[in-house]
Design a protein around this motif. Structure first.
Motif, PDB file in Angstrom:
ATOM      1  N   PRO A   1      43.278  41.091  41.897  1.00  0.00           N
ATOM      2  CA  PRO A   1      44.554  41.782  42.102  1.00  0.00           C
ATOM      3  C   PRO A   1      45.427  41.695  40.860  1.00  0.00           C
TER       4      PRO A   1
ATOM      5  N   PRO B   1      45.041  44.959  44.962  1.00  0.00           N
ATOM      6  CA  PRO B   1      43.664  44.487  44.756  1.00  0.00           C
ATOM      7  C   PRO B   1      42.909  45.321  43.728  1.00  0.00           C
TER       8      PRO B   1
ATOM      9  N   PRO C   1      37.832  43.248  46.451  1.00  0.00           N
ATOM     10  CA  PRO C   1      38.411  42.073  45.799  1.00  0.00           C
ATOM     11  C   PRO C   1      37.335  41.070  45.417  1.00  0.00           C
TER      12      PRO C   1
END
Length: 395
Positions: free
Chosen positions: A26, A32, A11
């Motif tokens: 995301p 994500p 992420p």
């Protein structure tokens, strides 16, 4: 914008090495690393047949990797959202084109993310992807790892586009007065946006035709104003043309995928130009006549002597009297031949004969007019009287 499967990065990771400048975030369902906020292009994987940088334009559709192939680059002055079915306004299209043209071609992650957010805000107005209040738009710019500057830049770009996006208009305003041959005339120029704001930092290419010279370029200052000078060489009509090249574009440059489920892509670059021209009527330089009136007998100047200046057709071009110094001066006479005519002399003096004088451009002809005193009438000469002598007579 959803990416295809197999893209599983951490992420907030920088995705520039794969897709271009920007961030993996995301997707709208929270998965994500499934969405890319930013641009496609160098230094990452370029789109086939596309040079430069491109941005996704349909947030709910699949990413460009699902496109199959893209068609040629075309310009669009109308745009319909595939999410809402509504057409973007001409104003929003021009503003999106402005931001893409001026800020889209970047390798900076935050700037690319900002431009991406701006594109959706203009082309998907009213959706959750549109700034300033769209939930998904704000979410995309607020994930950990997305530079806080991206949201700030997006807001600044939209404020700037509202002021300075096209279409554009070039304006030329000459200074007061009529241009004269050989004399510099100041000209003020500006370029105004669709909102009517003067645009700073615009280079204008200048050209003067018909007669004379001008500077070749001028650039608007921080207030959006430029000045230049023109110097007409001769009387007649002169035309000043000002052209602003490489202004930010007014239309979208886009490519369309063969797979209708994939996103259309809008491209950076794209410019427009604007020009305007103004004609100047250049009057010939005027000349004048200066009359000095004196008396022949005394050499002194004569005041109050009335004169007329007649042109080549015998029409009176000017009329007046000598002042206390015996001088009368006429200005603003067109070059040519004139006759100086004394209308009324002072008491005791004769009218002077007419004089012909040539008036040149920007020159004053000096004329000396001398009045001759009216001669006094001759006094009669006495006639001699002879008295005859009478003869003497006697007493």
């Amino acid at each position: 914008m959803a990416l295809g499967t197999g893209i599983l990065l951490a992420p907030g990771a920088n995705a520039a090495d794969k897709w271009g400048p920007g961030y993996l975030i995301p997707d709208s369902t929270g998965k994500p690393d499934r969405s890319h906020i930013g641009a496609y292009g160098p230094p990452g994987q370029a789109l086939p047949g596309v040079t430069g940088v491109a941005y996704c334009a349909d947030p709910e559709l699949d990413g460009p990797e699902a496109a199959g192939r893209y068609g040629p680059v075309k310009e669009y002055t109308s745009w319909t959202s595939k999410a809402t079915g509504k057409e973007a306004s001409a104003q929003d299209i021009a503003r999106a084109a402005y931001v893409l043209s001026k800020y889209g071609n970047t390798t900076d992650d935050a700037q690319a993310a900002a431009v991406d957010a701006v594109v959706y805000s203009y082309l998907e107005a009213g959706t959750t992807y549109a700034l300033p209040n769209g939930e998904r738009a704000l979410q995309r710019l607020s994930y950990p790892g997305v530079a806080p500057s991206a949201k700030k830049q997006a807001t600044e770009y939209m404020a700037e586009a509202a002021k300075f996006a096209g279409p554009y208009k070039v304006n030329i305003k000459p200074s007061e007065g009529t241009p004269k041959p050989g004399a510099k005339t100041t000209v003020t120029l500006d370029v105004t946006s669709a909102a009517g704001h003067k645009v700073p930092g615009v280079k204008l290419d200048l050209g003067l035709t018909g007669a004379g010279t001008s500077e070749t370029t001028a650039t608007t200052n921080a207030e959006g104003i430029a000045t230049t000078t023109i110097t007409p060489a001769k009387a007649g009509t002169a035309t000043l043309k000002a052209t602003a090249e490489s202004l930010p574009g007014n239309a979208l440059r886009a490519i369309t995928p063969s797979n209708a489920k994939a996103q259309r892509m809008v491209l950076t670059g794209g410019t427009t130009s604007a020009h305007h021209q103004v004609q100047f009527q250049v009057d010939p330089l005027k000349g004048g006549i200066k009359i000095v009136k004196t008396a022949v007998d005394t050499g002194k100047t004569l005041a109050g002597v009335a004169f007329e200046i007649k042109d080549g057709q015998g029409k009176t071009a000017a009329a007046g009297k000598t002042d206390a110094a015996g001088v009368w001066q006429v200005k603003d006479l067109a070059p040519g031949s004139y006759t100086v005519h004394e209308v009324k002399a002072v008491e005791g003096y004769q009218l002077a004969p007419d004089q012909t004088v040539t008036v040149g451009a920007d020159k004053t002809a000096d004329i000396a007019v001398k009045d001759v005193k009216i001669p006094e009438p001759e006094k009669p000469k006495p006639r001699p009287v002879t008295i005859p002598v009478l003869p003497k007579t006697g007493l």
